[in-house]
Motif scaffolding. Structure first.
Motif, PDB file in Angstrom:
ATOM      1  N   LEU A 183       0.203  -1.734   0.180  1.00 59.01           N
ATOM      2  CA  LEU A 183       0.153  -0.004   0.295  1.00 59.01           C
ATOM      3  C   LEU A 183       1.137   1.030  -0.040  1.00 59.01           C
ATOM      4  CD1 LEU A 183      -3.062  -1.163   2.612  1.00 59.01           C
ATOM      5  CD2 LEU A 183      -3.097  -1.056   0.298  1.00 59.01           C
ATOM      6  N   HIS A 184       0.534   2.351  -1.010  1.00 58.66           N
ATOM      7  CA  HIS A 184       1.256   3.721  -0.747  1.00 58.66           C
ATOM      8  C   HIS A 184       1.280   4.506   0.284  1.00 58.66           C
ATOM      9  CE1 HIS A 184       2.839   7.067  -2.312  1.00 58.66           C
ATOM     10  NE2 HIS A 184       1.993   8.201  -2.030  1.00 58.66           N
ATOM     11  N   GLU A 185       0.090   4.503   1.029  1.00 59.74           N
ATOM     12  CA  GLU A 185       0.142   4.765   2.183  1.00 59.74           C
ATOM     13  C   GLU A 185      -1.425   4.219   3.179  1.00 59.74           C
ATOM     14  OE1 GLU A 185      -0.126   9.038   1.662  1.00 59.74           O
ATOM     15  OE2 GLU A 185      -1.911   9.050   0.322  1.00 59.74           O
ATOM     16  N   VAL A 186      -1.449   4.174   4.775  1.00 60.14           N
ATOM     17  CA  VAL A 186      -2.697   4.342   5.358  1.00 60.14           C
ATOM     18  C   VAL A 186      -2.786   5.275   5.826  1.00 60.14           C
ATOM     19  CG1 VAL A 186      -3.643   3.183   6.798  1.00 60.14           C
ATOM     20  CG2 VAL A 186      -2.066   2.292   5.646  1.00 60.14           C
ATOM     21  N   VAL A 187      -3.964   6.340   5.927  1.00 55.98           N
ATOM     22  CA  VAL A 187      -4.476   7.033   6.520  1.00 55.98           C
ATOM     23  C   VAL A 187      -5.420   7.153   7.268  1.00 55.98           C
ATOM     24  CG1 VAL A 187      -5.335   9.842   6.435  1.00 55.98           C
ATOM     25  CG2 VAL A 187      -4.144   9.266   4.609  1.00 55.98           C
ATOM     26  N   LEU A 188      -4.946   7.204   8.689  1.00 53.62           N
ATOM     27  CA  LEU A 188      -6.176   7.550   9.783  1.00 53.62           C
ATOM     28  C   LEU A 188      -7.263   8.157  10.402  1.00 53.62           C
ATOM     29  CD1 LEU A 188      -5.781   4.847  12.484  1.00 53.62           C
ATOM     30  CD2 LEU A 188      -6.508   6.721  12.863  1.00 53.62           C
ATOM     31  N   ASP A 192       4.726   3.907   9.324  1.00 56.45           N
ATOM     32  CA  ASP A 192       4.488   4.816   8.392  1.00 56.45           C
ATOM     33  C   ASP A 192       3.349   5.793   8.573  1.00 56.45           C
ATOM     34  OD1 ASP A 192       3.028   2.558   8.121  1.00 56.45           O
ATOM     35  OD2 ASP A 192       3.628   2.540   5.689  1.00 56.45           O
ATOM     36  N   VAL A 193       2.209   4.905   9.728  1.00 54.55           N
ATOM     37  CA  VAL A 193       0.861   5.634   9.024  1.00 54.55           C
ATOM     38  C   VAL A 193       0.582   6.560   9.080  1.00 54.55           C
ATOM     39  CG1 VAL A 193      -0.116   5.734  11.944  1.00 54.55           C
ATOM     40  CG2 VAL A 193      -1.511   5.064   9.598  1.00 54.55           C
ATOM     41  N   VAL A 194      -0.292   7.717   8.443  1.00 58.02           N
ATOM     42  CA  VAL A 194      -0.730   8.517   8.745  1.00 58.02           C
ATOM     43  C   VAL A 194      -2.040   9.817   9.542  1.00 58.02           C
ATOM     44  CG1 VAL A 194      -1.267  10.830   6.991  1.00 58.02           C
ATOM     45  CG2 VAL A 194       0.096   9.318   6.715  1.00 58.02           C
ATOM     46  N   VAL A 195      -1.394   9.654  10.378  1.00 56.21           N
ATOM     47  CA  VAL A 195      -2.386  10.817  11.538  1.00 56.21           C
ATOM     48  C   VAL A 195      -3.078  11.709  11.107  1.00 56.21           C
ATOM     49  CG1 VAL A 195      -3.544  10.165  14.050  1.00 56.21           C
ATOM     50  CG2 VAL A 195      -1.869   9.076  13.000  1.00 56.21           C
ATOM     51  N   VAL A 196      -4.223  11.417  11.322  1.00 60.91           N
ATOM     52  CA  VAL A 196      -5.052  13.684  10.849  1.00 60.91           C
ATOM     53  C   VAL A 196      -6.213  13.099  12.076  1.00 60.91           C
ATOM     54  CG1 VAL A 196      -5.854  14.830   8.844  1.00 60.91           C
ATOM     55  CG2 VAL A 196      -4.366  12.922   8.029  1.00 60.91           C
ATOM     56  N   GLN A 197      -6.181  14.576  11.838  1.00 61.59           N
ATOM     57  CA  GLN A 197      -7.206  14.826  12.897  1.00 61.59           C
ATOM     58  C   GLN A 197      -8.564  15.372  12.237  1.00 61.59           C
ATOM     59  OE1 GLN A 197      -7.867  13.834  16.357  1.00 61.59           O
ATOM     60  NE2 GLN A 197      -5.790  12.472  16.452  1.00 61.59           N
ATOM     61  N   GLN A 198     -10.213  14.728  12.465  1.00 61.57           N
ATOM     62  CA  GLN A 198     -11.363  15.219  11.743  1.00 61.57           C
ATOM     63  C   GLN A 198     -10.985  17.014  12.324  1.00 61.57           C
ATOM     64  OE1 GLN A 198     -13.930  12.292  12.555  1.00 61.57           O
ATOM     65  NE2 GLN A 198     -15.203  13.955  11.820  1.00 61.57           N
ATOM     66  N   THR A 199     -12.034  17.661  11.137  1.00 60.00           N
ATOM     67  CA  THR A 199     -11.952  19.002  11.156  1.00 60.00           C
ATOM     68  C   THR A 199     -13.420  19.567  12.402  1.00 60.00           C
ATOM     69  OG1 THR A 199     -12.607  19.848   9.369  1.00 60.00           O
ATOM     70  CG2 THR A 199     -10.896  19.962  10.259  1.00 60.00           C
ATOM     71  N   ARG A 200     -14.077  18.187  12.125  1.00 57.45           N
ATOM     72  CA  ARG A 200     -15.710  18.496  12.483  1.00 57.45           C
ATOM     73  C   ARG A 200     -15.434  17.362  13.345  1.00 57.45           C
ATOM     74  NH1 ARG A 200     -16.055  21.633   8.078  1.00 57.45           N
ATOM     75  NH2 ARG A 200     -17.329  19.967   7.268  1.00 57.45           N
ATOM     76  N   THR A 201     -17.149  16.789  13.487  1.00 62.12           N
ATOM     77  CA  THR A 201     -17.930  15.462  13.515  1.00 62.12           C
ATOM     78  C   THR A 201     -18.393  15.174  12.498  1.00 62.12           C
ATOM     79  OG1 THR A 201     -19.543  16.228  14.671  1.00 62.12           O
ATOM     80  CG2 THR A 201     -17.931  15.918  15.997  1.00 62.12           C
ATOM     81  N   GLY A 202     -18.341  13.722  13.017  1.00 63.36           N
ATOM     82  CA  GLY A 202     -18.643  12.895  11.762  1.00 63.36           C
ATOM     83  C   GLY A 202     -18.989  11.556  10.565  1.00 63.36           C
ATOM     84  N   LYS A 203     -18.635  10.684  10.224  1.00 60.38           N
ATOM     85  CA  LYS A 203     -18.247   9.834   9.065  1.00 60.38           C
ATOM     86  C   LYS A 203     -18.065  10.812   7.766  1.00 60.38           C
ATOM     87  CE  LYS A 203     -18.333   5.560   6.419  1.00 60.38           C
ATOM     88  NZ  LYS A 203     -18.979   4.351   6.739  1.00 60.38           N
ATOM     89  N   GLY A 204     -18.253  11.434   7.690  1.00 60.27           N
ATOM     90  CA  GLY A 204     -18.836  12.669   6.458  1.00 60.27           C
ATOM     91  C   GLY A 204     -17.780  13.822   6.483  1.00 60.27           C
ATOM     92  N   ASN A 205     -17.437  14.323   7.684  1.00 62.82           N
ATOM     93  CA  ASN A 205     -15.983  15.065   7.687  1.00 62.82           C
ATOM     94  C   ASN A 205     -14.690  14.912   7.505  1.00 62.82           C
ATOM     95  OD1 ASN A 205     -13.977  16.472  10.554  1.00 62.82           O
ATOM     96  ND2 ASN A 205     -15.250  17.791   8.232  1.00 62.82           N
ATOM     97  N   ALA A 206     -15.009  12.700   8.053  1.00 60.69           N
ATOM     98  CA  ALA A 206     -13.706  12.131   8.931  1.00 60.69           C
ATOM     99  C   ALA A 206     -13.187  12.221   7.366  1.00 60.69           C
ATOM    100  CB  ALA A 206     -13.860  10.676   9.544  1.00 60.69           C
ATOM    101  N   LEU A 207     -14.184  11.889   6.266  1.00 56.78           N
ATOM    102  CA  LEU A 207     -13.802  10.920   5.168  1.00 56.78           C
ATOM    103  C   LEU A 207     -13.350  12.024   4.072  1.00 56.78           C
ATOM    104  CD1 LEU A 207     -16.559   8.417   4.336  1.00 56.78           C
ATOM    105  CD2 LEU A 207     -14.002   7.790   5.146  1.00 56.78           C
ATOM    106  N   ALA A 208     -13.391  13.432   4.604  1.00 52.70           N
ATOM    107  CA  ALA A 208     -13.270  14.537   3.787  1.00 52.70           C
ATOM    108  C   ALA A 208     -11.538  14.341   4.515  1.00 52.70           C
ATOM    109  CB  ALA A 208     -14.481  15.746   4.265  1.00 52.70           C
ATOM    110  N   SER A 209     -11.697  14.711   5.548  1.00 46.68           N
ATOM    111  CA  SER A 209     -10.664  15.354   5.705  1.00 46.68           C
ATOM    112  C   SER A 209      -9.154  14.049   5.736  1.00 46.68           C
ATOM    113  CB  SER A 209     -10.553  15.143   7.964  1.00 46.68           C
ATOM    114  OG  SER A 209     -11.196  16.287   8.150  1.00 46.68           O
ATOM    115  N   GLY A 210      -9.777  12.998   5.823  1.00 46.32           N
ATOM    116  CA  GLY A 210      -9.025  12.373   5.127  1.00 46.32           C
ATOM    117  C   GLY A 210      -8.457  11.938   2.940  1.00 46.32           C
ATOM    118  N   PHE A 211      -8.959  12.354   2.514  1.00 52.70           N
ATOM    119  CA  PHE A 211      -9.373  12.303   0.947  1.00 52.70           C
ATOM    120  C   PHE A 211      -8.206  13.589   0.880  1.00 52.70           C
ATOM    121  CE2 PHE A 211     -13.670  11.274   0.379  1.00 52.70           C
ATOM    122  CZ  PHE A 211     -13.410   9.265   0.539  1.00 52.70           C
ATOM    123  N   GLY A 212      -8.849  14.871   1.608  1.00 49.00           N
ATOM    124  CA  GLY A 212      -7.890  16.094   1.839  1.00 49.00           C
ATOM    125  C   GLY A 212      -5.747  15.261   1.828  1.00 49.00           C
TER     126      GLY A 212
END
Length: 281
Positions: free
Chosen positions: A23-28, A47-67
Motif C-alpha cells: 500500500l502506498h499509504e494508510v491515512v487514519l 508509517d501510518v499518517v494520522v489526521v484529526q478530523q475538523t468537525r464530527t461525523g463520518k462525512g467530515n472524517a472522509l473529507a479530511s482523509g481524502f485531503g
C-alpha cells in the motif's frame, strides 16, 4: 487508503493485520478517540499518517482523509472490522480495469452481509429504488461505505470544506454524517464517471457498538436523495440557460438592410460588415 476511527483501538490489530502489502499509504482519520486508537495505530504501523478530523461525523472524517491522501487511488474502509481489507485488491483491479469509481455492494452476485438487520435491509432497498428511479442508476447497494476511486474524482464529490466551522448548535453540517456514502454515490454517478460495482462481504463489528441510528440516519439519507435531485435539476436549468442564445444578444446582432429598393434583408452584424468590405474593395 482512508480509515475513519472513533475509539477503535481494539479493532485495529485485526484491520491492520489484514491489510495487503504494497500500500502506498494508510491515512487514519481520528474523530477525537478517548481510548488509545492513535497510539495503537502507530505501534502497529509506524508509517501510518494520522489526521484529526475538523468537525464530527463520518462525512467530515472522509473529507479530511481524502485531503491528506497523496496516492493516485483512494480506498475507504471502516475500522470496526466489518469491511475486509483483503478485498482491497478487487477494488483496485476494478480501477485499473477502466473504472473511475469502484463501488462496493453487499447485494450483487458474490456479496453478502452478516451484519445488516431485516429493517435496515428493507430501508436500504427502498432508498436504493428511489435513487435508481430518480437518477437512472443501477445500484444494487446504496448505503455501503466500502469504495475505491481515482483521486482525481474527489472534486466531483464536492464535499463540505473541512475548513468550515462546526455549527454552534452541535448539529452536523450537511454531508458530515452517515449520509456521506449516498451523497458520494449519487454525485459520482451524476457526473458521468465510469462506476463498477464490486461484490463485498460485510462482517459483524468485532468490538464496540455502532454509531449508526437506523431511523435518524435513514431520514438523513432520504433527505440527501431529494436534495441531490433538486440540486441536479437546478444545475441542468442553469446549464440550459447558459447554452441558449440570449434573445437580447441575438436581436442586437440582427439588423434590417435594404438590399434592393422596396426589399428587406435581415442579417447578422458580422455578415453585414463583411459584405460592406467586399463591396468597397
Amino acid at each position: 487508503m482512508v480509515i475513519p476511527t472513533l475509539n477503535e483501538a481494539r479493532n485495529l490489530p485485526h484491520v491492520f493485520g489484514a491489510l495487503p502489502e504494497g500500500l502506498h499509504e494508510v491515512v487514519l482519520v481520528d474523530g477525537g478517540s478517548t481510548d488509545d486508537t492513535v497510539e495503537v495505530a502507530r505501534r502497529l504501523r509506524p508509517d501510518v499518517v494520522v489526521v484529526q478530523q475538523t468537525r464530527t461525523g463520518k462525512g467530515n472524517a472522509l473529507a479530511s482523509g481524502f485531503g491528506a491522501c497523496t496516492g493516485d487511488a483512494i480506498v475507504m474502509i471502516d475500522a470496526d472490522g466489518s469491511t475486509d481489507p483483503a478485498e482491497i485488491t478487487k477494488f483496485v483491479e476494478a480501477l485499473t480495469g477502466g473504472a473511475e469509481f469502484a463501488k462496493g455492494s453487499r447485494f450483487s452476485k458474490g456479496g453478502h452481509s452478516k451484519d445488516i438487520t431485516p429493517l435496515r435491509r428493507v430501508g436500504n432497498e427502498g432508498l436504493n429504488l428511489i435513487v435508481n428511479t430518480l437518477f437512472r442508476t443501477r445500484f444494487s447497494d446504496l448505503c455501503y461505505g466500502y469504495n475505491a476511486f481515482w483521486r482525481r474524482v474527489v472534486p466531483v464529490m464536492d464535499l463540505p470544506s473541512t475548513e468550515l466551522a462546526a455549527r454552534p448548535d452541535g448539529k452536523k453540517l450537511w454531508g458530515d454524517g452517515f449520509e456521506i456514502e449516498t451523497l458520494i454515490n449519487i454525485r459520482v454517478a451524476a457526473s458521468g464517471a465510469r462506476v463498477k460495482e464490486v461484490s463485498s462481504i460485510e462482517h459483524l463489528r468485532i468490538h464496540g457498538t455502532s454509531n449508526l441510528n437506523t431511523f435518524r440516519d435513514g431520514t438523513r439519507v432520504l433527505r440527501t436523495i431529494l436534495s441531490e435531485f433538486h440540486r441536479r435539476a437546478v444545475q441542468r436549468r442553469a446549464a440550459a440557460k447558459a447554452a441558449a442564445p440570449s434573445k437580447l444578444r441575438t436581436r442586437s446582432k440582427t439588423v434590417p438592410v435594404l438590399a434592393v429598393p422596396g426589399g428587406t434583408w435581415y442579417g447578422r452584424v458580422d455578415a453585414l460588415l463583411t459584405a460592406e468590405k467586399a463591396e468597397s474593395a
